[in-house]
Scaffold this active site. Sequence first.
Site, mmCIF file in Angstrom:
data_model
loop_
_atom_site.group_PDB
_atom_site.id
_atom_site.type_symbol
_atom_site.label_atom_id
_atom_site.label_comp_id
_atom_site.label_asym_id
_atom_site.label_seq_id
_atom_site.Cartn_x
_atom_site.Cartn_y
_atom_site.Cartn_z
ATOM 1 N N LYS A 1 20.534 -43.301 62.508
ATOM 2 C CA LYS A 1 21.178 -42.251 62.469
ATOM 3 C C LYS A 1 20.725 -40.938 61.806
ATOM 4 O O LYS A 1 21.108 -40.767 60.529
ATOM 5 C CB LYS A 1 22.546 -42.349 62.496
ATOM 6 C CG LYS A 1 23.681 -41.423 63.108
ATOM 7 C CD LYS A 1 23.565 -40.143 62.862
ATOM 8 C CE LYS A 1 24.565 -39.786 61.678
ATOM 9 N NZ LYS A 1 24.551 -38.263 61.500
ATOM 10 N N GLY B 1 23.001 -39.769 51.039
ATOM 11 C CA GLY B 1 23.777 -38.667 51.362
ATOM 12 C C GLY B 1 24.658 -38.330 49.931
ATOM 13 O O GLY B 1 24.245 -38.517 49.230
ATOM 14 N N SER B 2 25.706 -37.774 50.662
ATOM 15 C CA SER B 2 26.695 -37.219 49.351
ATOM 16 C C SER B 2 27.438 -38.337 48.980
ATOM 17 O O SER B 2 27.682 -39.662 49.530
ATOM 18 C CB SER B 2 27.644 -36.138 50.200
ATOM 19 O OG SER B 2 28.447 -37.027 50.950
ATOM 20 N N THR B 3 28.001 -38.264 47.787
ATOM 21 C CA THR B 3 28.866 -39.486 46.940
ATOM 22 C C THR B 3 30.198 -39.304 47.676
ATOM 23 O O THR B 3 30.641 -40.418 48.046
ATOM 24 C CB THR B 3 29.067 -38.829 45.614
ATOM 25 O OG1 THR B 3 27.728 -38.943 44.795
ATOM 26 C CG2 THR B 3 29.986 -39.870 45.018
ATOM 27 N N GLY C 1 29.351 -41.669 50.659
ATOM 28 C CA GLY C 1 29.039 -42.925 50.114
ATOM 29 C C GLY C 1 30.180 -43.859 49.899
ATOM 30 O O GLY C 1 30.348 -44.835 50.115
ATOM 31 N N GLU D 1 22.199 -44.223 48.220
ATOM 32 C CA GLU D 1 21.457 -43.351 47.312
ATOM 33 C C GLU D 1 22.321 -41.929 47.787
ATOM 34 O O GLU D 1 22.106 -41.240 48.486
ATOM 35 C CB GLU D 1 20.084 -43.132 47.678
ATOM 36 C CG GLU D 1 19.055 -42.796 46.685
ATOM 37 C CD GLU D 1 19.036 -41.172 46.906
ATOM 38 O OE1 GLU D 1 19.794 -40.416 46.224
ATOM 39 O OE2 GLU D 1 17.917 -41.059 47.327
ATOM 40 N N CYS E 1 18.741 -34.518 45.715
ATOM 41 C CA CYS E 1 19.510 -35.262 45.110
ATOM 42 C C CYS E 1 19.062 -35.559 43.607
ATOM 43 O O CYS E 1 20.076 -35.353 42.789
ATOM 44 C CB CYS E 1 19.928 -36.617 45.625
ATOM 45 S SG CYS E 1 18.521 -37.336 46.371
ATOM 46 N N GLU F 1 27.637 -31.299 41.870
ATOM 47 C CA GLU F 1 26.383 -31.168 42.733
ATOM 48 C C GLU F 1 26.461 -29.845 43.676
ATOM 49 O O GLU F 1 27.171 -29.929 44.430
ATOM 50 C CB GLU F 1 25.810 -32.474 43.250
ATOM 51 C CG GLU F 1 24.805 -32.267 44.067
ATOM 52 C CD GLU F 1 24.243 -33.497 44.741
ATOM 53 O OE1 GLU F 1 25.163 -34.000 45.424
ATOM 54 O OE2 GLU F 1 23.002 -34.187 44.639
#
Lengths: 303, 489
Positions: free
Chosen positions: B194, B246-248, B251, B268, B302, B399
Amino acid sequence: MSKTKLIYQNNPSPSVDQVGILDRINRITSRSIKNETKVQGLKMALNMIDLTTLEGADTEKKVIQLCNKAQHLHDAYPNLPTVAAVCVYPNFVKTAKNALKGSNIKVAAVATAFPSGQSSSEIKLLDTKLAVDNGADEVDMVISRGKFHSGEYHFVFDEIAAIKEACGKARLKVILETGELGSFDKVRKASDIAIEAGADFIKTSTGKISPAATLPVTLVMLEAIKDYYYKTGIQIGMKPAGGISNAKLALQYLLLVKETLGKDWLNNQWFRFGASSLANDLLMQIVKQETGIYQSKDYFSKD
Amino acid sequence: MANKIIEINFDTGWDLAPAPESTSHIQLKEQYELFIGGKWIKPESGKYFDTINPATEEKIAKVAEGNEKDVDKAVKAARKAYNEVWSKMPANERGKYIYRIARLMQEKARELAVIESIDGGKPIRESRDVDIPLAAAHFFYYAGWADKLDYAFPNRKPQSLGVAGQITPWNFPLLMAAWKIAPALATGNTVVLKPAETTPLTALKLAEIIQESGLPDGVVNIVTGAGATGAAVVNHKDVDKIAFTGSTGVGKIIQNAVVGTNKKTTLELGGKAANIIFEDAALDQAVEGIINGIYFNQGHVCCAGSRLFVQESVYDIVLRKLKDRMESLIVGNPLDKNTDIGAINSKEQLTTINNYLKIGKQEGADMYQSNCNVPKKGFWCKPTLFTNVSQSNKIVQEEIFGPVLAVQTFRTVSEVIEKANNTPYGLSAGVWTDKGSKLFNMTSQMRAGIIWGNTYNKFDPTSPFGGYKESGFGREGGLHGLKAYLKFD
């Protein structure tokens, strides 16, 4: 003339990282220089050339021919700039001065036991004096690379300072012969010594050693010039010499100057190319930009 | 002379004329369907969304929005391909297909680069010189491993997992797809990918390449859509492995979702990397590395070096060099070969970045931006740095994912290690010093997955990549990257 004796201070030179230098140069060489930017750059480069002949076989007639070329680069194309200077051995300075009379083109002479610099300080001073007495506007000296490698930085410094004094009004270009120095750190060190000792210009190479000028070495030297400028407000000139024979490469050098030192260095007072065959390639490109077609090399005079 | 302000004048009057990369050679459809079981299939919902060019705000194409039913179809196709073909195929045959995909990517490199820049806003210099070549390199690298897994893990009997669900971000669309698909295929798994909703086009072009390569139907399936589509992939019962970049924030949601299942997971996530300059560093090259570390890909990286630590004794000189270098950065048309910084990926991201700029100023930091011009249309952010900041500032802690650098100073090694590690993230870091011993001392004490010494943002398929702490877990790239797609006896 004030005679303040310059004293060598063994300041550590900043270190230079090879990988980083090559990364930076990669950014320069991947730039695309087109259209009006290209034409403007080509003309600027033409105006920065020290048209050079430094052969054992040089004769007065050969020097006169070169001086004619310097003044008449390509008369078929009007309003071209001239080159900045003609660069010869000291014994041809008078000939060149005569041949260039009435023009703004300077005469530069190599001196100090060019190209090896392997002689006594007395002879190097006499060599310089010969050039200056004959009317040289600029003197291109070589540093004592042997002494430099032996770590005798005082010697190298004092020699440059002495030659500078002997130059009087003539501007002094100090050739580091970077192809013999072995690392970017050494190039930086030699640049700093030359600048502190009174160089008006620092120059990469004699043209007799390979590699001669390269973009990475030039960047290291430009950074030395920049740091000195920020420290003192004094401008030092830069002259890459040898190995720059095509227009594209010349434009990349100019871009490097533009992005490192900016406007004040983008003129022949502060930036020069030492080259013999670059002029014709620049001319060919200038004409190509105008007409859209490359002309035969035979349309451009070879002197 | 005493009062003369010494400055370098970068306004040279010799500016680079536009040098746009040609777009005439690219082939894009007006509408893209879902790639399931080797065929282009209309979405169950009948819904499509637009993908736009962030540099012009113009629509490029319509892309299908996959829902749960579509994801289910894709997973079934992947399961079927796994059971019937891919898991039974001799490993060296599997390798041949992966090599073929790599070669086709190289052949179409120019087209892929242009599409990547149009869809995502990144400068063509980067998509051409970094994204696409590295993506192909990942396929080449993992193709080589396909029939050598027993040697990679001697005596451990490596076996494939089954169906991998993979979700990729918008900052390196094709490269992240390559990071995920190549090792999955090499280890004998099948894939449902995706891609990010703002940048789906190169993954869809990759689907065309995969079709052309003759890869058996269903081995790779690509289902486009937004967060809900991704959630459907994560929550699908027949998926054996989840790989997410992607983003934390997302995640954490994924990790919650896979708790109590058998799904193997690699995440990641975000980062807030420290880039540390010691006084003995080669300063000019360190500055080049800082620039590359934070302004590469508009800072949408990132592992971007977004926290700069400068030893106090060289602070003034580094800052001056940094500002000088920023002046030569060209911001604008991503397709121009001279562009250094392209467009911000989306309006949403630009809002996020601008919000952080506001917060930074409100917190009392000093903001500096270079004197460049940016186009009127599209999403742009000038290269920015903040000084007068400390660890307690929000712009240092969070971030930003934009071209924004926060600069702090330090005095000693122990102080900078403490500050560098004082973050919930731990993805990457950079250390600049001329002293090898100092470098190794630093790197062994820093909690970051990737640490660069005297360089930054260097990537290679052979080198594992991944984080500590809230930057995620698991590694992609290298041998470690194979392991994430294998189980052992």
